[in-house]
Design an enzyme around this catalytic site. Structure first.
Site: not given
Ligand SMILES: Nc1ncnc2c1ncn2[C@@H]1O[C@H](COP(=O)(O)OP(=O)(O)O)[C@@H](O)[C@H]1O
Ligand SMILES: Nc1ncnc2c1ncn2[C@@H]1O[C@H](COP(=O)(O)OP(=O)(O)O)[C@@H](O)[C@H]1O
Ligand SMILES: [Mg+2]
Ligand SMILES: [Mg+2]
Ligand SMILES: [Mg+2]
Ligand SMILES: [Mg+2]
Lengths: 204, 329, 329, 204
Positions: B53-56, B104, B109, B215
């Site tokens: 996921g993005s945001g990391h 991860k 995922d 998250h």
């Protein structure tokens, strides 16, 4: 049961509508014990499904279900994408074009097994299986549309006191108790929309 | 919600375009931005692909380049990417030596990468990272999350791949590094997913969430705000209790900000952590301090300890040229 | 106030200790932490010294190392360092080729560095940076603040010093780069000085401060929250109006976070800025995107444009090894 | 005027006490139109001055003032360190051990000129000079302790409607109007403390 093109399109629109209308609620549920994207994920997936209409409804029922499943897999992401996508794909693989009730029971069972395999999970772990499995039992036991819809809602409610063993909520341990599982809620919404539409089709 | 954005729908696309423009010397975007790839591939090298996921940010796209990843697949914010992304990325960067996925440990995922591996029609092996000690281990549950330690796995496996290590050995190396790496995180302030528009949880001025992931989810416990020393002590206690490195061990210390934590605080935490390690007779000989595995605009920090041997040191020190980590080149 | 600290009195000391521990290969702390210096000096090289109030990390200590500064003097948070710090730093790193101070244009900084130069008893020349276009220029006032553009001056002058450029030429180069560099900043959320314990100003959910500096001070105007594109347009309008680079100019684009701004937003801003530059026929050929000149835990961003010529590009690209910027080594 | 060791120590304690007691207020003033450190800066400086007691008071008045100035320069930082430090250093340089009123007038004038040179500033720019300059005028005009103390307070108040031309507040342009200058407030506090102590000495 036989669904013509119009009925198939109506079914798809009902499924998508149920999820999209409740997207905010699903996201809120996921904010409490997950990462706050379940409504966004399901909405993105079913918007892609809607975008594939009307062509999608031209396909025979099994093909249509497989296409919905593949679209969900390729658009939803997260945990729900592979799981809900797999459910539709396997349902499509198992159903004949004009399924009997027995066909439906068998195909749903097969789809549930596929979800379990994909998620390495079982009922009782506070996931959408806690809706799929008891609803399937009612279906298999001859319950009518109304009984199925009621069980879907109640089964989702019954996830509230559960301890999560699978999914992101499991990271919270005891703190997962007291919140409804978002995936169970979306499964329950999809089931209710499906039986309502199908009942309408069967009765008319 | 206060963010530097144009619309919640286009955050990811626009940010990826900015990344690609700013690092056009080393990066290329795939069609429909399904992946970020290394501009120049190295024939005969195993292709390393990660994603999530993005945001990391900068994880994972910021670690694509020489000596690290060949491609990264960015999902929507906090949502695993879909299998088509990994399939197309593999298609683009596999030069024939096989593909290693670094994933991860989240069910989303793992399931999406697994489906991609099943559908891709090529040789693909996966390393799953699960360094978060905040999640109690149990054979019945999902297990531990992959968090900041993932970047150490990506760096070391990336260096080994660059030197020509074959697929099976890379898989073994990745699993080995992962087993020797443990992390734990704390949040002082929650984060807000752009499309959700509101934070996942709220904290009063005197509270923090101990044992959070990346998250924006609540942690294991909500506790009163504590000092840097106490936070570092609780985290290292959990990490060292689990890793059980021998006295005199050499380790790498990664102090990772979650996105809204200023560097002055991160170096202060590094100091607190180092003092504790010193006291335990453990020598931190490699350091990384900064915001590398983030959770949007969450304020907080994670500490990662990775036990080093001579191979691990050599692989960490090896040249790397990516958007977020660079040395020796 | 939510910070990862032990006590408001020791934030600076502990953070400096963490920095020194994490970068012991290149950095040394002076006595009483009066300065951070390069571990290995280069005889015959002009010594570059900068400094200023703390709270802007990694500026300046994070830019000490090969190819950039020889020493940095950290003041208390948002407070210029005192003359004894610069005098002792000069004593420690001057190898006989003279000393250049790089000073951000604030009266406190200028006065303290000037007193140090007067009292140090050695050859010291100063470059004063003043790249902030948010402050309207007037001969009667203090003039413009030195903000993120300072790092570009430090990098380019540092590279030239490393190559052996003499003091007078370095002074001329620093002034030249400063004149070709302009910045502007916006704050979405204020910051909190640890010892003060409360933010300098408050903003509602729909407000931002346009034209802020890097000391948590209010900006020139409080305006409604705007889109990334609109913010970039307003900033670049002011910057380009002042710099007046010709069509076809080559520039460096620095998108700088203020401390609590996640990288996903910074790359998005870089994308917005690049689109505007493209539209104006200006080619951004060098990029730096990250939080380099910060204001504690302030959320917001500054954009800096620096006009490049072939010398500037060569100096920017030259090897550098510091805590915060590293390439080629 | 002659100040013995006890009186000198009392003077230093009064100056430091005035600043330290009002540190929060000074910081708040600086938060409005500056960077929120003025109280912290002045407090740090005068705590270092206090730490140099009692030894500091052993020195003759001029030496003591120079030492205070140097301590402030080396401990305060920011704009106020060099300015207030310079003021004390220059006062020390200009005053004889037992100054007359004329000596005080001349020395204060010289110290003010040094502050102007260091700050490249003038009265009228919303800085501590807007207290130092008018207070000096009262002193030079023969005003008594009370008149001086009143002028110090009023002069600080008069900075409120001013537009800042120097110091950090100048970055704010028009927004600097309507707030008291923090440096003027601290100068006024120091002057009030000084005249109170000195009056006490002269009258006893
Ligand atoms: N292993 C699993 N088996 C069955 N269902 C699962 C599993 N993991 C997650 N789920 C379901 O998926 C839902 C979460 O979906 P979503 O929020 O879209 O994905 P993510 O958890 O990756 O953010 C959960 O509420 C749960 O019902
Ligand atoms: N150039 C100057 N000349 C005279 N006084 C000044 C000048 N610049 C600042 N000041 C004074 O210094 C005060 C601010 O001091 P302080 O907050 O300690 O330093 P800084 O502004 O560096 O944070 C202002 O309120 C003003 O009275
Ligand atoms: Mg979710
Ligand atoms: Mg998710
Ligand atoms: Mg200051
Ligand atoms: Mg100040």
């Amino acid at each position: 049961m036989s669904l013509d093109r119009v009925a198939r399109e109506r079914l798809v629109r009902a499924l998508a509508g149920a999820v999209i209308e409740h997207a905010d609620e699903l996201t809120s549920l996921d904010q409490a014990i997950g990462d706050g994207d379940h409504g966004l994920n399901m909405k993105r997936g079913f918007e892609a499904v809607l975008a594939a209409l009307p062509g999608l409804a031209d396909k025979p029922l099994p093909e249509m279900l497989k296409a919905i499943g593949m679209t969900l897999v390729m658009k939803v992401g997260g945990a729900s994408g592979p799981l809900v996508g797999t459910f539709f794909m396997e349902l499509g693989k198992a159903l004949p074009e004009q399924p009997s009730r027995a066909d439906l029971v068998a195909a749903t069972e097969r789809a549930i097994e596929a979800v379990k395999a994909r998620g390495r999970s079982e009922a009782g772990q506070k996931t959408l299986l806690d809706v799929l499995v008891p609803v399937h039992a009612i279906l298999a036991g001859g319950g009518d549309a109304k009984a199925i819809a009621i069980e879907a809602v109640q089964a989702a409610d019954r996830t509230t006191p559960m301890l999560a063993i699978r999914g992101r909520a499991s990271f919270l341990g005891e703190r997962s108790i007291g919140h409804m599982d978002p995936g169970s809620r979306s499964a329950s919404l999809l089931i209710s929309a499906a039986v309502e539409t199908l009942e309408f089709e069967v009765n008319t | 919600m206060k963010k530097l954005i144009n619309s919640t729908d286009t955050v990811l696309e626009e940010s990826l375009d900015g990344l690609a423009a700013a690092h056009a010397d080393i990066l290329l975007l795939g069609v429909e931005r399904k992946f970020v790839r290394r501009r120049t591939l190295k024939p005969g090298k195993v292709a390393l692909i990660s994603g999530g996921g993005s945001g990391h940010e900068p994880l994972h796209a910021g670690f694509v380049g020489i000596g690290m990843l060949d491609a990264a697949c960015p999902g929507q914010v906090f949502t695993s990417p879909t299998p088509d992304q990994m399939i197309e990325a593999a298609e683009a960067v596999d030069t024939g030596a096989g593909v290693l996925f670094i994933v991860k440990n989240y069910e989303g995922d793992v399931m999406n990468f697994t489906m991609a591996a099943e559908m891709a029609g090529r040789e693909i092996v996966s390393v799953v990272t699960n360094d978060d000690v905040a999640v109690e281990k149990s054979t019945y549950t999902t297990g531990r999350r992959g968090v900041a330690g993932t970047l150490i796995v990506e760096k070391m496996v990336g260096a080994a791949a660059e030197k020509g290590m074959p697929l099976a050995a890379l898989k073994a190396l990745g699993d080995h590094v992962n087993r020797r790496t443990r992390s734990m995180g704390v949040a002082l302030l929650p984060c807000t997913v752009p499309a959700a528009g509101r934070p996942n949880f709220t904290l009063t001025d005197n509270e923090m969430e101990m044992g959070v992931g990346i998250h924006g989810e609540p942690g294991r416990r909500r506790v009163p705000l504590a000092s840097a020393d106490d936070i570092a002590a609780e985290m290292l206690n959990a990490i060292l209790g689990d890793l059980a490195p021998g006295k005199g061990s050499e380790v790498m210390l990664l102090v990772n900000g979650f996105g809204a934590t200023p560097l002055i605080e991160l170096y202060l935490m590094a100091n607190s952590a180092k003092r504790i390690l010193d006291g335990a007779g453990i020598a931190a000989t490699r350091f990384l301090t900064g915001s590398y595995v983030t959770s949007l605009d969450m304020a907080g920090v994670s500490i990662t300890v990775s036990v080093l041997d001579s191979q691990a040191k050599e692989l960490w020190d090896a040249p790397v040229h990516t958007a977020a980590l660079r040395w020796g080149i």
